[in-house]
Write a protein that holds these residues in place. Structure first.
Motif, PDB file in Angstrom:
ATOM      1  N   ARG A  42       7.225   5.577   0.865  1.00  0.00           N
ATOM      2  CA  ARG A  42       6.180   4.622   0.779  1.00  0.00           C
ATOM      3  C   ARG A  42       5.552   4.851  -0.584  1.00  0.00           C
ATOM      4  NH1 ARG A  42       3.220   6.113   5.234  1.00  0.00           N
ATOM      5  NH2 ARG A  42       3.660   4.219   6.071  1.00  0.00           N
ATOM      6  N   THR A  44       2.424   4.347  -3.732  1.00  0.00           N
ATOM      7  CA  THR A  44       1.204   4.147  -3.598  1.00  0.00           C
ATOM      8  C   THR A  44       0.793   3.968  -5.192  1.00  0.00           C
ATOM      9  OG1 THR A  44       0.756   6.649  -4.063  1.00  0.00           O
ATOM     10  CG2 THR A  44       0.875   5.817  -1.786  1.00  0.00           C
ATOM     11  N   GLU A  60      -6.184  -0.243  -4.272  1.00  0.00           N
ATOM     12  CA  GLU A  60      -4.966   0.171  -3.676  1.00  0.00           C
ATOM     13  C   GLU A  60      -3.576  -0.563  -4.030  1.00  0.00           C
ATOM     14  OE1 GLU A  60      -4.376   3.265  -2.088  1.00  0.00           O
ATOM     15  OE2 GLU A  60      -6.509   3.759  -3.046  1.00  0.00           O
ATOM     16  N   SER A  61      -4.017  -1.492  -4.991  1.00  0.00           N
ATOM     17  CA  SER A  61      -2.709  -2.218  -5.474  1.00  0.00           C
ATOM     18  C   SER A  61      -2.356  -2.238  -6.678  1.00  0.00           C
ATOM     19  CB  SER A  61      -3.431  -3.874  -4.964  1.00  0.00           C
ATOM     20  OG  SER A  61      -4.311  -4.209  -5.703  1.00  0.00           O
ATOM     21  N   PHE A 103       5.691  -5.177   2.519  1.00  0.00           N
ATOM     22  CA  PHE A 103       4.567  -5.097   1.438  1.00  0.00           C
ATOM     23  C   PHE A 103       3.617  -6.202   1.888  1.00  0.00           C
ATOM     24  CE2 PHE A 103       7.900  -7.695  -0.498  1.00  0.00           C
ATOM     25  CZ  PHE A 103       7.117  -8.873  -0.976  1.00  0.00           C
ATOM     26  N   ASN A 104       2.351  -5.975   1.221  1.00  0.00           N
ATOM     27  CA  ASN A 104       1.279  -7.083   1.168  1.00  0.00           C
ATOM     28  C   ASN A 104       1.260  -7.613  -0.079  1.00  0.00           C
ATOM     29  OD1 ASN A 104       0.749  -7.093   4.195  1.00  0.00           O
ATOM     30  ND2 ASN A 104       0.129  -5.022   3.825  1.00  0.00           N
ATOM     31  N   LYS A 177       0.728  -4.447  -2.549  1.00  0.00           N
ATOM     32  CA  LYS A 177       0.083  -3.351  -2.011  1.00  0.00           C
ATOM     33  C   LYS A 177       0.986  -2.828  -0.690  1.00  0.00           C
ATOM     34  CE  LYS A 177      -3.721  -4.843   0.860  1.00  0.00           C
ATOM     35  NZ  LYS A 177      -5.152  -4.739   0.951  1.00  0.00           N
ATOM     36  N   ASP A 178       0.608  -1.620  -0.300  1.00  0.00           N
ATOM     37  CA  ASP A 178       1.408  -1.265   0.860  1.00  0.00           C
ATOM     38  C   ASP A 178       2.694  -1.298   0.837  1.00  0.00           C
ATOM     39  OD1 ASP A 178      -1.182  -0.736   1.808  1.00  0.00           O
ATOM     40  OD2 ASP A 178      -1.202  -2.825   2.539  1.00  0.00           O
ATOM     41  N   GLU A 180       6.674  -0.450   1.296  1.00  0.00           N
ATOM     42  CA  GLU A 180       7.355   0.537   1.965  1.00  0.00           C
ATOM     43  C   GLU A 180       8.859   0.220   1.771  1.00  0.00           C
ATOM     44  OE1 GLU A 180       3.977   1.918   5.319  1.00  0.00           O
ATOM     45  OE2 GLU A 180       5.799   0.324   5.803  1.00  0.00           O
TER      46      GLU A 180
END
Length: 190
Positions: A42, A44, A60-61, A103-104, A177-178, A180
């Motif tokens: 993951r 970050t 967070e992006s 991911f987003n 963001k997010d 993985e």
């Protein structure tokens, strides 16, 4: 008579096109996973990206711009306007698997979809590196949407790096963001 001949020829050509399509899918497509995907990494904003310029952390992006101070636009080139390498990880200790990058993301102020790629980078002929990648396009949107890109990995003599990258074909901004990286064994073909 000519109609029958034409229809037979058309049917023959259609079947050959289907065969070629199936062969290409087998050769270059990503097989289905045999089991659910397992998270292997993951990412970050605390993780450092490979490419540095034109990337900012917003909450967070990551906010990635199509241009940075070093971007040179070649109007005759077929290469993307900008290729941003986000992350690289070592190949897994398996003979074959399916990778997924989930991911987003949202794309802002862009004319063309922004591609997010999952690729395998290996040493090629004469010492040059080659990358085989599979991508998904992120179209213009104001809200984060879920996306996934998959890749098929087979162990070879030369070790590969698994690479997550972004390609811009027009001006724009990608917010992502997010991120993985997941893996699953390959489903056996019947």
């Amino acid at each position: 008579m000519f109609d029958d001949l034409f229809n037979n020829l058309k049917g023959f050509i259609d079947s050959k096109i289907q065969e070629v399509g199936n062969d290409l899918q087998k050769r270059f497509g990503v097989p289905e996973p045999a089991e659910p995907f397992v998270l292997i990494r993951r990412f970050t904003p605390a993780d450092s990206t490979i490419t540095k310029g034109g990337i900012a952390i917003v909450g967070e992006s990551w906010r990635i711009e199509a241009y940075d101070d070093k971007t040179q636009v070649l109007l005759t080139s077929t290469d993307p306007l900008r290729n941003v390498i986000l992350f690289e990880v070592a190949e897994p200790d398996v003979q074959e698997c399916v990778f997924a990058c989930q991911f987003n993301a949202k794309a802002l102020d862009t004319e063309k979809p922004i591609k997010v790629s999952l690729g395998l980078r290996r040493p090629g002929q004469w010492g040059a590196m080659t990358t085989t990648s599979w991508s998904t396009g992120v179209s213009l949107t104001e809200d984060f949407q879920p996306y996934e890109a998959r890749a098929h990995f087979k162990k070879e003599a030369d070790a590969a790096k698994i690479q997550i990258s972004v390609q811009f074909e027009s001006s724009g901004i990608l917010q992502i963001k997010d991120i993985e990286l997941l893996q699953a064994p390959v489903k056996l073909q019947s």
